[in-house]
Design a protein around this motif. Structure first.
Motif, PDB file in Angstrom:
ATOM      1  N   THR A  55     -50.996  25.094  46.723  1.00 62.01           N
ATOM      2  CA  THR A  55     -51.066  25.957  45.548  1.00 62.01           C
ATOM      3  C   THR A  55     -50.152  27.146  45.772  1.00 62.01           C
ATOM      4  O   THR A  55     -50.169  27.758  46.839  1.00 62.01           O
ATOM      5  CB  THR A  55     -52.508  26.449  45.319  1.00 62.01           C
ATOM      6  OG1 THR A  55     -53.358  25.302  45.189  1.00 62.01           O
ATOM      7  CG2 THR A  55     -52.614  27.304  44.077  1.00 62.01           C
TER       8      THR A  55
ATOM      9  N   ALA B 253     -44.484  21.836  51.565  1.00 62.57           N
ATOM     10  CA  ALA B 253     -44.997  20.847  50.611  1.00 62.57           C
ATOM     11  C   ALA B 253     -44.803  19.428  51.146  1.00 62.57           C
ATOM     12  O   ALA B 253     -45.688  18.578  51.009  1.00 62.57           O
ATOM     13  CB  ALA B 253     -44.299  21.012  49.260  1.00 62.57           C
TER      14      ALA B 253
ATOM     15  N   ASP C 144     -42.857  20.714  40.956  1.00 63.04           N
ATOM     16  CA  ASP C 144     -43.192  19.306  41.213  1.00 63.04           C
ATOM     17  C   ASP C 144     -43.919  19.145  42.546  1.00 63.04           C
ATOM     18  O   ASP C 144     -44.703  18.221  42.719  1.00 63.04           O
ATOM     19  CB  ASP C 144     -41.925  18.437  41.247  1.00 63.04           C
ATOM     20  CG  ASP C 144     -41.262  18.326  39.892  1.00 63.04           C
ATOM     21  OD1 ASP C 144     -41.932  18.579  38.864  1.00 63.04           O
ATOM     22  OD2 ASP C 144     -40.064  17.987  39.857  1.00 63.04           O
ATOM     23  N   ALA C 145     -43.628  20.026  43.495  1.00 60.63           N
ATOM     24  CA  ALA C 145     -44.177  19.913  44.846  1.00 60.63           C
ATOM     25  C   ALA C 145     -45.409  20.779  45.068  1.00 60.63           C
ATOM     26  O   ALA C 145     -46.135  20.586  46.041  1.00 60.63           O
ATOM     27  CB  ALA C 145     -43.096  20.287  45.868  1.00 60.63           C
ATOM     28  N   PHE C 146     -45.640  21.746  44.183  1.00 61.77           N
ATOM     29  CA  PHE C 146     -46.758  22.684  44.300  1.00 61.77           C
ATOM     30  C   PHE C 146     -47.573  22.692  43.019  1.00 61.77           C
ATOM     31  O   PHE C 146     -47.047  22.413  41.946  1.00 61.77           O
ATOM     32  CB  PHE C 146     -46.242  24.122  44.518  1.00 61.77           C
ATOM     33  CG  PHE C 146     -45.717  24.404  45.885  1.00 61.77           C
ATOM     34  CD1 PHE C 146     -46.519  25.020  46.828  1.00 61.77           C
ATOM     35  CD2 PHE C 146     -44.423  24.073  46.235  1.00 61.77           C
ATOM     36  CE1 PHE C 146     -46.035  25.291  48.101  1.00 61.77           C
ATOM     37  CE2 PHE C 146     -43.928  24.333  47.503  1.00 61.77           C
ATOM     38  CZ  PHE C 146     -44.739  24.948  48.433  1.00 61.77           C
ATOM     39  N   ASP C 147     -48.846  23.061  43.134  1.00 60.59           N
ATOM     40  CA  ASP C 147     -49.621  23.453  41.960  1.00 60.59           C
ATOM     41  C   ASP C 147     -49.236  24.897  41.706  1.00 60.59           C
ATOM     42  O   ASP C 147     -49.605  25.790  42.478  1.00 60.59           O
ATOM     43  CB  ASP C 147     -51.120  23.308  42.214  1.00 60.59           C
ATOM     44  CG  ASP C 147     -51.557  21.854  42.213  1.00 60.59           C
ATOM     45  OD1 ASP C 147     -50.934  21.045  41.511  1.00 60.59           O
ATOM     46  OD2 ASP C 147     -52.514  21.530  42.939  1.00 60.59           O
TER      47      ASP C 147
ATOM     48  N   CYS D 154     -47.412  18.620  53.722  1.00 62.30           N
ATOM     49  CA  CYS D 154     -48.697  18.329  53.073  1.00 62.30           C
ATOM     50  C   CYS D 154     -48.697  16.896  52.542  1.00 62.30           C
ATOM     51  O   CYS D 154     -49.675  16.163  52.725  1.00 62.30           O
ATOM     52  CB  CYS D 154     -48.972  19.317  51.945  1.00 62.30           C
ATOM     53  SG  CYS D 154     -49.380  20.978  52.518  1.00 62.30           S
ATOM     54  N   GLN D 155     -47.613  16.499  51.901  1.00 60.31           N
ATOM     55  CA  GLN D 155     -47.519  15.147  51.346  1.00 60.31           C
ATOM     56  C   GLN D 155     -47.571  14.108  52.464  1.00 60.31           C
ATOM     57  O   GLN D 155     -48.277  13.104  52.352  1.00 60.31           O
ATOM     58  CB  GLN D 155     -46.231  15.011  50.548  1.00 60.31           C
ATOM     59  CG  GLN D 155     -46.074  13.657  49.893  1.00 60.31           C
ATOM     60  CD  GLN D 155     -44.756  13.550  49.132  1.00 60.31           C
ATOM     61  OE1 GLN D 155     -43.772  14.192  49.463  1.00 60.31           O
ATOM     62  NE2 GLN D 155     -44.765  12.712  48.110  1.00 60.31           N
TER      63      GLN D 155
ATOM     64  N   LYS E 186     -51.546  18.815  46.988  1.00 61.39           N
ATOM     65  CA  LYS E 186     -50.381  19.683  46.783  1.00 61.39           C
ATOM     66  C   LYS E 186     -50.774  21.108  47.145  1.00 61.39           C
ATOM     67  O   LYS E 186     -51.868  21.565  46.773  1.00 61.39           O
ATOM     68  CB  LYS E 186     -49.963  19.684  45.310  1.00 61.39           C
ATOM     69  CG  LYS E 186     -49.101  18.565  44.871  1.00 61.39           C
ATOM     70  CD  LYS E 186     -48.674  18.843  43.431  1.00 61.39           C
ATOM     71  CE  LYS E 186     -47.861  17.740  42.858  1.00 61.39           C
ATOM     72  NZ  LYS E 186     -47.430  18.036  41.480  1.00 61.39           N
TER      73      LYS E 186
END
Length: 164
Positions: free
Chosen positions: A83, A71, A102-105, A74-75, A81
């Motif tokens: 999934t 995550a 908070d870090a992923f869907d 990715c940020q 975010k």
């Protein structure tokens, strides 16, 4: 499928991880290496990341830290975010307790992937290499939030001391 394994595919700039069985630090090095390879270049191999945990039966903190690292990558690359799919109540409780939502869907539904996934093999690492991987994973976990910081700081400090 109850076999402990990590599967991966990259299709049209989307990277798919499917983790199943018992996910322990002893089988984490392949995923750690893959994450580093995918994001080592300025333009990462993935424009979108999907993680399927629907067949995971156990996750230790090292694997959760690898998810946090994924995550974070990715940020850092301004990607959406990732999934994360999981219908396993115990896994979900653990992930939500460590604020991975908070870090992923976070999607609590089944998946039916129709893509060919390849097994990710874990390499035989030295004790020091394994310790460094575990340290990086836990550092990624504590970077998520203050709660994780207080929960895993002693683990990180101990690992740093042992790796000197």
């Amino acid at each position: 499928m109850s076999q402990d394994q990590i599967l991966f595919a990259c299709l049209q700039d989307s990277c798919y991880f499917k983790l199943s069985g018992e996910l322990r630090y002893t089988n984490a090095s392949g995923m750690d290496d893959l994450i580093e390879q995918l994001f080592e270049q300025e333009q990462p191999a993935c424009a979108r990341v999907v993680v399927d945990l629907n067949e995971a039966t156990f996750m230790d903190s090292t694997h959760i830290g690898l998810l946090a690292s994924l995550a974070r990558h990715c940020q850092q690359h301004d990607l959406p975010k990732p999934t994360l799919f999981s219908t396993q109540p115990e896994i979900n409780e653990l992930l939500l307790g460590l604020c991975l939502d908070d870090a992923f869907d976070f999607v609590q539904q089944a998946t039916n992937p129709s893509i060919d996934l390849t097994a990710v093999q874990s390499e035989a690492n030295t004790d020091n290499e394994q310790g460094l991987m575990i340290l990086r994973a836990h550092e990624a976990l504590i970077e998520l939030n203050n709660k994780n910081e207080s929960e895993f700081r002693s683990v990180v400090d101990l690992l740093k001391q042992q790796l000197k």
